[in-house]
Design a protein around this motif. Structure first.
Motif, mmCIF file in Angstrom:
data_model
loop_
_atom_site.group_PDB
_atom_site.id
_atom_site.type_symbol
_atom_site.label_atom_id
_atom_site.label_comp_id
_atom_site.label_asym_id
_atom_site.label_seq_id
_atom_site.Cartn_x
_atom_site.Cartn_y
_atom_site.Cartn_z
ATOM 1 N N LEU A 211 0.848 -1.267 0.068
ATOM 2 C CA LEU A 211 -0.019 -0.274 0.114
ATOM 3 C C LEU A 211 0.803 1.267 -0.090
ATOM 4 N N VAL A 212 1.953 1.296 0.609
ATOM 5 C CA VAL A 212 2.753 2.400 0.735
ATOM 6 C C VAL A 212 3.656 2.643 -0.275
ATOM 7 N N SER A 213 4.215 1.652 -0.912
ATOM 8 C CA SER A 213 5.187 1.286 -2.012
ATOM 9 C C SER A 213 4.817 2.529 -2.929
ATOM 10 N N GLY A 214 5.881 3.211 -3.542
ATOM 11 C CA GLY A 214 5.562 4.375 -4.286
ATOM 12 C C GLY A 214 5.389 5.733 -3.659
ATOM 13 N N LEU A 215 4.844 5.720 -2.374
ATOM 14 C CA LEU A 215 4.595 7.091 -1.633
ATOM 15 C C LEU A 215 5.966 7.481 -1.129
ATOM 16 N N THR A 216 5.923 8.933 -1.183
ATOM 17 C CA THR A 216 7.264 9.707 -0.644
ATOM 18 C C THR A 216 6.886 9.905 0.848
ATOM 19 N N GLU A 217 7.961 10.247 1.460
ATOM 20 C CA GLU A 217 8.158 10.602 3.021
ATOM 21 C C GLU A 217 6.929 11.458 3.398
#
Length: 288
Positions: A211-217
């Motif tokens: 789910l968080v893959s590809g999201l930035t910090e």
């Protein structure tokens, strides 16, 4: 996305993914599943009649989930029916079983709308004698608006059946309203899940990571701010704001935040964190 399920309003060939004959759309023998699959990077695609899937949805997640043999009648813009036998959709030889809207009940049934419940009762009388189901479910926009007032005349007709037909373990066979808002969507999901042979099971950690893959910090920091506030936040019209629509879009596309009424970001005023978004903040090792 692992698979696509389509609930189509018309006769279909589920095995071939064909629309057989849909007069409302002026199409016949159309390979809908193939066309969608080609347009969606070869994602496995499955098609079935919308009423079949509506009844399947109620049998899987709705009011009939504790029964193996279910008859469903859905009345909205038209009248349709679906049959579940031993937890499987019964389609018949030509894949069109369950079309109760085409049962001949009375020559003036179409014209006399205020007698619709009585005619449906006669249909249920026949269905009980033919199939001896465990439960009969009514759904669709027309019936859901009227509720039990529609079902009382239906039940009265059903009581004219022999006790052996209209009773199960000394109790009347339930004739009830469906409880799902969109049973067709639920049934289409089940069809896609079961039809996709390559489906794999994943533990919660794998799901959170995906789910968080590809999201930035900064995306994750923004999600955590929604989590802390736990209240609707006004969508900003200023491009340099953290709550500008373009900044929110990566989170919304993953279902981590949602707009009011599930409208587009451009048409909405507020956005809030979803249960999935909360779960990501609480359990994903990446977000911590």
């Amino acid at each position: 996305m692992r698979a696509i399920g389509i609930a189509f309003p018309g006769p279909t060939d589920h095995e071939k993914g064909l629309i057989l004959d849909a007069p409302n759309f002026y199409i016949k023998d159309f390979s809908l599943a193939d066309k969608v699959r080609e347009s969606c990077h070869d994602i496995p695609t499955f098609v079935d009649n919308d009423v079949n899937l509506g009844v399947l949805g109620e049998a899987w997640k709705g009011i009939a989930k504790d029964f193996k043999n279910v008859i469903g009648i859905i009345i909205g813009t038209g009248v349709g029916g679906g049959i579940i036998i031993e937890n499987q959709i019964y389609r018949g030889k030509n894949k069109t079983a369950g079309e109760v809207g085409h049962m001949i009940l009375d020559v003036d049934a179409v014209e006399v709308v205020n007698r619709a419940a009585g005619f449906c009762g006669k249909a249920v009388f026949s269905i009980l004698n033919l199939f001896n189901p465990e439960i009969i479910v009514f759904s669709g926009g027309f019936v859901r608006q009227i509720g039990d007032r529609f079902l009382e005349p239906v039940r009265a007709e059903a009581r004219k059946c022999m006790n052996a037909v209209y009773s199960l373990d000394e109790k009347e066979i339930p004739i009830v309203l469906g409880e799902l808002d969109n049973p067709m969507l639920v049934g289409a999901c089940k069809m896609a899940m079961e039809g996709h042979v390559g489906r794999k099971e994943h533990d919660k950690g794998q799901v959170m990571t995906a789910l968080v893959s590809g999201l930035t910090e900064s995306d994750l920091v923004l999600l955590e701010s929604f989590y802390r506030d736990d209240a609707p936040i006004l969508i900003s019209k200023k491009p340099d704001s953290d709550y500008y629509e373009d900044r929110l879009r990566p989170l919304r596309n993953r279902g981590l935040v949602q707009t009011d009424g599930d409208q587009s970001l451009r048409k909405s005023r507020y956005v809030r964190i979803t249960e999935l978004g909360r779960l990501v903040v609480e359990e994903s090792p990446v977000s911590r």
